[in-house]
Design an enzyme around this catalytic site. Structure first.
Site, short mmCIF file in Angstrom:
data_model
loop_
_atom_site.label_atom_id
_atom_site.label_comp_id
_atom_site.label_asym_id
_atom_site.label_seq_id
_atom_site.Cartn_x
_atom_site.Cartn_y
_atom_site.Cartn_z
N ARG A 1 0.86 -1.19 0.00
CA ARG A 1 0.00 0.00 0.00
C ARG A 1 0.89 1.23 0.00
O ARG A 1 2.12 1.11 0.02
CB ARG A 1 -1.02 -0.01 1.15
CG ARG A 1 -0.68 -0.73 2.39
CD ARG A 1 0.48 -0.16 3.16
NE ARG A 1 0.25 1.25 3.42
CZ ARG A 1 1.18 2.13 3.65
NH1 ARG A 1 2.46 1.79 3.65
NH2 ARG A 1 0.90 3.40 3.88
N GLY A 2 0.27 2.42 0.03
CA GLY A 2 1.05 3.66 -0.07
C GLY A 2 1.16 4.04 -1.54
O GLY A 2 1.50 3.18 -2.38
N ALA A 3 0.88 5.31 -1.85
CA ALA A 3 0.74 5.71 -3.25
C ALA A 3 1.95 5.36 -4.11
O ALA A 3 1.82 4.85 -5.23
CB ALA A 3 0.46 7.21 -3.32
N ASN B 1 -5.03 12.69 1.25
CA ASN B 1 -4.19 11.77 2.03
C ASN B 1 -5.10 10.98 2.95
O ASN B 1 -6.32 11.20 3.00
CB ASN B 1 -3.12 12.55 2.80
CG ASN B 1 -2.04 11.64 3.37
OD1 ASN B 1 -1.49 10.80 2.66
ND2 ASN B 1 -1.74 11.76 4.66
N ASP C 1 -1.75 11.12 -1.54
CA ASP C 1 -2.11 10.11 -2.53
C ASP C 1 -2.45 10.72 -3.88
O ASP C 1 -2.34 10.07 -4.91
CB ASP C 1 -3.29 9.27 -2.03
CG ASP C 1 -2.82 8.35 -0.92
OD1 ASP C 1 -2.69 8.83 0.22
OD2 ASP C 1 -2.52 7.19 -1.21
O1 MRU Z 1 -4.44 3.26 2.36
P1 MRU Z 1 -2.96 3.40 2.25
O2 MRU Z 1 -2.21 2.71 3.35
O3 MRU Z 1 -2.44 3.03 0.87
O4 MRU Z 1 -2.75 4.95 2.44
C1 MRU Z 1 -1.49 5.47 2.54
C2 MRU Z 1 -1.48 6.91 2.83
O5 MRU Z 1 -2.48 7.57 2.97
C3 MRU Z 1 -0.18 7.55 2.78
O6 MRU Z 1 -0.11 8.61 3.69
C4 MRU Z 1 -0.08 8.02 1.36
O7 MRU Z 1 -0.04 6.97 0.45
C5 MRU Z 1 0.93 9.02 1.15
S1 MRU Z 1 2.56 8.43 1.10
C6 MRU Z 1 2.65 7.56 -0.36
#
Ligand code: MRU
Length: 367
Positions: free
Chosen positions: A54-56, A258, A248
């Protein structure tokens, strides 16, 4: 980054087996460190949708490799249709992270430049590695630009501890390496700045508690886990010097989507005169959007993520119901922080104000 003395990225090609991509299974952290193999497009779809990764930034890098695996699997006779189907499946997995569609489209373009299926496969392989390498390099640069902000605060405080608050996980686990919000933090720590991080637990999936705390701990960065609602209180009492979050999707006007709850932290920061920065690589900009609240698609996930909490029991990871069995819930994954609440954006090209003009000064090719 470092895990017990070994360097890891979050995604890589399996040694001696270019048809297998390996990732750290983030659904098992922090209790168990496991690596999983992704070998089919469906594996990639599930890894992104079910949040093994996960994470953008990492979602984008994984989608890039997913398109490469699609190219490997695509029959020569039906290559383009197979690729388009795989692209659609991958894009459908998670709607908010801009990096996902960006990576898929970049891979399609790279393949379109080639004429034969063999050459398209090679282009997809090179493209996937380039997306991952670029993500890592850009996050490293975010650290170099962001540390200037931390250094300035440290100087003003006479080198007393700098307290940073962060939300969710915008660390190296959310990217290929370094992270966005954490990159300046790691660099500041490595350069001897006295730094401490307030880590929001980040309900409902607790990425702060399970991932950010784990990362920071492995690096030795002092931190404390706090409940999501503690930030405002800490800010009122002078216990937060700045907030840095990831994003994101960010509009060309500087509105930032985010993890849910980020907006409330930005409001509290504004009320208390505390700088609020959003760190992002340029792959997170959605250049087509101008109004984040109206235009950014917000993912809504399974209500069970709200009604149950996951954690480690006596000897296994367990899901525990936290409300009456009949309670209904809604699970909004993200919110949008309007640009007026953001002090600045920390990008791989430098720090700018969160407005159209300042963003375009850094990215003049987008005019
Ligand atoms: O739902 P997730 O765990 O993918 O969400 C992640 C976040 O909201 C992060 O803060 C976000 O991706 C920014 S950092 C890449």
């Amino acid at each position: 980054m470092n895990i017990d003395g070994s360097h890891y990225r979050t995604i890589w090609v399996k040694e001696g087996n270019p048809g297998t991509i390996q990732v750290i299974d983030q659904s098992r952290l922090p209790h168990s460190f496991e690596i999983i193999d992704l070998t089919t497009v469906d594996d990639f779809v599930s890894a992104i949708r079910d949040m093994y990764i996960r994470g953008a930034g990492l979602i984008g890098a994984t989608a890039g490799f997913g398109m490469y695996i699609a190219a490997l699997d695509a029959p020569d006779a039906n290559f383009d249709t197979f690729i388009q189907d795989a692209a659609a499946k991958l894009i459908r997995t998670r709607p908010t992270a801009q990096n996902l569609e960006w990576a898929v489209k970049r891979q399609i373009k790279a393949m379109e430049r080639e004429s034969s299926p063999g050459m398209k496969r090679e282009a997809a392989f090179a493209g996937a590695r380039a997306i991952a390498d670029e993500d890592s390099a850009f996050c490293k640069m975010i650290g170099e630009h962001g540390i200037v902000i931390i250094e300035e605060i440290a100087r003003k405080k006479g080198n007393d501890t700098v307290h940073v608050l962060t939300h969710c996980n915008a660390g190296w686990l959310a990217f290929v390496d370094f992270g966005s919000a954490t990159s300046p933090i790691y660099l500041a720590f490595d350069r001897g700045i006295d730094i401490h991080v307030w880590v929001d637990e980040t309900r409902p999936r607790n990425q702060g508690a399970s991932l950010t705390s784990w990362e920071l701990g492995k690096h030795g960065v002092p931190h404390d886990l706090i409940v999501d609602n503690a930030g405002g209180h800490l800010m009122q009492h002078g216990m937060v010097d700045l907030v840095i979050t990831g994003a994101d999707r960010v509009t060309s006007t500087g509105d930032a989507a985010n993890k849910i709850g980020t907006y409330l932290k930005a409001l509290a920061a504004k009320d208390n005169g505390i700088p609020f920065y959003v760190a992002l690589p340029s792959s997170t900009f959605d250049w087509s959007l101008t109004d984040g609240v109206a235009q950014i698609p917000i993912e809504e996930r399974d209500p069970k993520e709200v009604t149950y909490i996951t954690g480690k029991g006596q000897d296994s990871i367990q899901d525990v119901l936290i409300c009456p069995e009949t309670t209904t819930a809604r699970n909004f994954g993200f919110d949008v922080t309007p640009s007026r609440l953001i002090t600045g954006l920390i990008t791989e090209r430098g720090v700018c104000r969160a407005d159209h003009e300042s963003i375009l000064k850094l990215y003049p090719e987008k005019v």
